[in-house]
Motif scaffolding. Structure first.
Motif, PDB file in Angstrom:
ATOM      1  N   ASN A   1     -59.498  28.946-114.396  1.00  0.00           N
ATOM      2  CA  ASN A   1     -58.914  30.255-114.121  1.00  0.00           C
ATOM      3  C   ASN A   1     -59.957  31.334-113.876  1.00  0.00           C
ATOM      4  O   ASN A   1     -59.605  32.508-113.767  1.00  0.00           O
ATOM      5  CB  ASN A   1     -58.022  30.684-115.296  1.00  0.00           C
ATOM      6  CG  ASN A   1     -56.874  29.722-115.510  1.00  0.00           C
ATOM      7  OD1 ASN A   1     -56.398  29.096-114.577  1.00  0.00           O
ATOM      8  ND2 ASN A   1     -56.425  29.598-116.751  1.00  0.00           N
ATOM      9  N   ALA A   2     -61.218  30.949-113.826  1.00  0.00           N
ATOM     10  CA  ALA A   2     -62.262  31.957-113.632  1.00  0.00           C
ATOM     11  C   ALA A   2     -62.189  32.525-112.221  1.00  0.00           C
ATOM     12  O   ALA A   2     -61.879  31.827-111.254  1.00  0.00           O
ATOM     13  CB  ALA A   2     -63.642  31.345-113.870  1.00  0.00           C
ATOM     14  N   ALA A   3     -62.467  33.804-112.117  1.00  0.00           N
ATOM     15  CA  ALA A   3     -62.442  34.468-110.813  1.00  0.00           C
ATOM     16  C   ALA A   3     -63.686  34.109-110.018  1.00  0.00           C
ATOM     17  O   ALA A   3     -64.778  33.967-110.570  1.00  0.00           O
ATOM     18  CB  ALA A   3     -62.358  35.983-110.997  1.00  0.00           C
ATOM     19  N   LYS A   4     -63.509  33.957-108.723  1.00  0.00           N
ATOM     20  CA  LYS A   4     -64.625  33.682-107.833  1.00  0.00           C
ATOM     21  C   LYS A   4     -65.189  35.011-107.339  1.00  0.00           C
ATOM     22  O   LYS A   4     -64.594  35.683-106.497  1.00  0.00           O
ATOM     23  CB  LYS A   4     -64.166  32.826-106.656  1.00  0.00           C
ATOM     24  CG  LYS A   4     -63.683  31.440-107.069  1.00  0.00           C
ATOM     25  CD  LYS A   4     -63.269  30.624-105.856  1.00  0.00           C
ATOM     26  CE  LYS A   4     -62.785  29.234-106.274  1.00  0.00           C
ATOM     27  NZ  LYS A   4     -62.358  28.428-105.097  1.00  0.00           N
ATOM     28  N   ILE A   5     -66.306  35.391-107.906  1.00  0.00           N
ATOM     29  CA  ILE A   5     -66.918  36.675-107.581  1.00  0.00           C
ATOM     30  C   ILE A   5     -67.802  36.499-106.350  1.00  0.00           C
ATOM     31  O   ILE A   5     -68.697  35.657-106.345  1.00  0.00           O
ATOM     32  CB  ILE A   5     -67.738  37.201-108.766  1.00  0.00           C
ATOM     33  CG1 ILE A   5     -66.840  37.337-110.008  1.00  0.00           C
ATOM     34  CG2 ILE A   5     -68.392  38.533-108.428  1.00  0.00           C
ATOM     35  CD1 ILE A   5     -67.576  37.748-111.247  1.00  0.00           C
ATOM     36  N   PRO A   6     -67.561  37.256-105.293  1.00  0.00           N
ATOM     37  CA  PRO A   6     -68.400  37.106-104.092  1.00  0.00           C
ATOM     38  C   PRO A   6     -69.796  37.658-104.323  1.00  0.00           C
ATOM     39  O   PRO A   6     -70.066  38.367-105.303  1.00  0.00           O
ATOM     40  CB  PRO A   6     -67.639  37.932-103.042  1.00  0.00           C
ATOM     41  CG  PRO A   6     -66.884  38.938-103.840  1.00  0.00           C
ATOM     42  CD  PRO A   6     -66.515  38.262-105.130  1.00  0.00           C
TER      43      PRO A   6
END
Length: 238
Positions: free
Chosen positions: A174-179
């Protein structure tokens, strides 16, 4: 020549007055202003009042005294409200401390009872109880050894649900994909607004049917035709 409309007559009269009028703007405006000041209320500021006079009237006049009086009236009320609020906060903090100490003592007594029960020797004919649930107290005694088929089945069943309950696994999925961050070279980021306004570069491809038939090769198409001729509309066999 005479004006044909009322608007034309007014324009001609104003133009003639501007050309032959000897009165200046001050001669026409000053009497009107003087009469307005005479009929104005007495509370209005005097004519030709300096800016410093207005500042002094606001800072040191009746307005300032009214503000100070209102401030003194509200000051006592605010002091009382803040004092009551501070007293309630202190009382609430004291109640929380007492509640924590009471619960802590109960927890210590409960842990002592559990330790005494654990230290008791088992009765004759009774083996150590096995439980499928592993706690911090039982993990030290169970270890990695499996002593029965029941424990083996419980371990196998728990492996399937481990990903659903493991916090690390859930956080990884569920971790966000940080650009990546924008590289700043000259102290600021140069943004480019690229908006195609939903422009379609290839309309036939964009609006074509999504059957997938045109993605086949010639050999696959020929095979489909042969199988369809041999087994009409029997797509399970085809």
């Amino acid at each position: 020549p005479e004006a044909k409309t009322l608007k034309g007559a007014l324009c001609r009269a104003i133009q003639a007055r501007r050309e032959h009028d000897r009165q200046t703007r001050e001669d026409r405006v000053e009497p009107v202003l003087h009469s307005n000041f005479l009929i104005a209320p007495r509370k209005a500021p005097p004519y030709k009042c300096s800016p410093q006079g207005v500042i002094n009237e606001i800072a040191e006049g009746p307005l300032r005294r009214a503000r100070l009086a209102r401030h003194q009236e509200l000051r006592k009320g605010f002091i009382s409200i803040f004092a009551d609020r501070h007293a309630k906060i202190l009382q609430h903090q004291q109640e929380l401390r007492e509640t924590y100490l009471r619960l802590h003592e109960e927890w210590k007594a409960k842990c002592a009872d559990l330790d005494r029960d654990k230290a008791k020797p088992p009765a004759p004919g009774e083996g150590p109880s096995t439980s499928g649930r592993t706690t911090r107290r039982s993990a030290a005694t169970m270890g990695d050894a499996v002593r029965s088929d029941l424990e083996m089945e419980q371990i196998i069943a728990s492996l399937g649900n481990e990903d659903l309950t493991d916090a690390t696994s859930l956080a990884a999925r569920n971790a966000a994909k940080i650009p990546d961050m924008i590289s700043v070279v000259k102290g600021r980021a140069d943004y480019v607004f690229d908006d195609t306004n939903n422009r379609v570069l290839d309309p036939p491809k964009f609006y074509s049917s999504r059957t997938g038939f045109y993605d086949w090769t010639e050999e696959e198409t020929q095979t489909f035709f042969e199988q369809f001729a041999a087994h009409p509309k029997q797509f399970g066999i085809i």
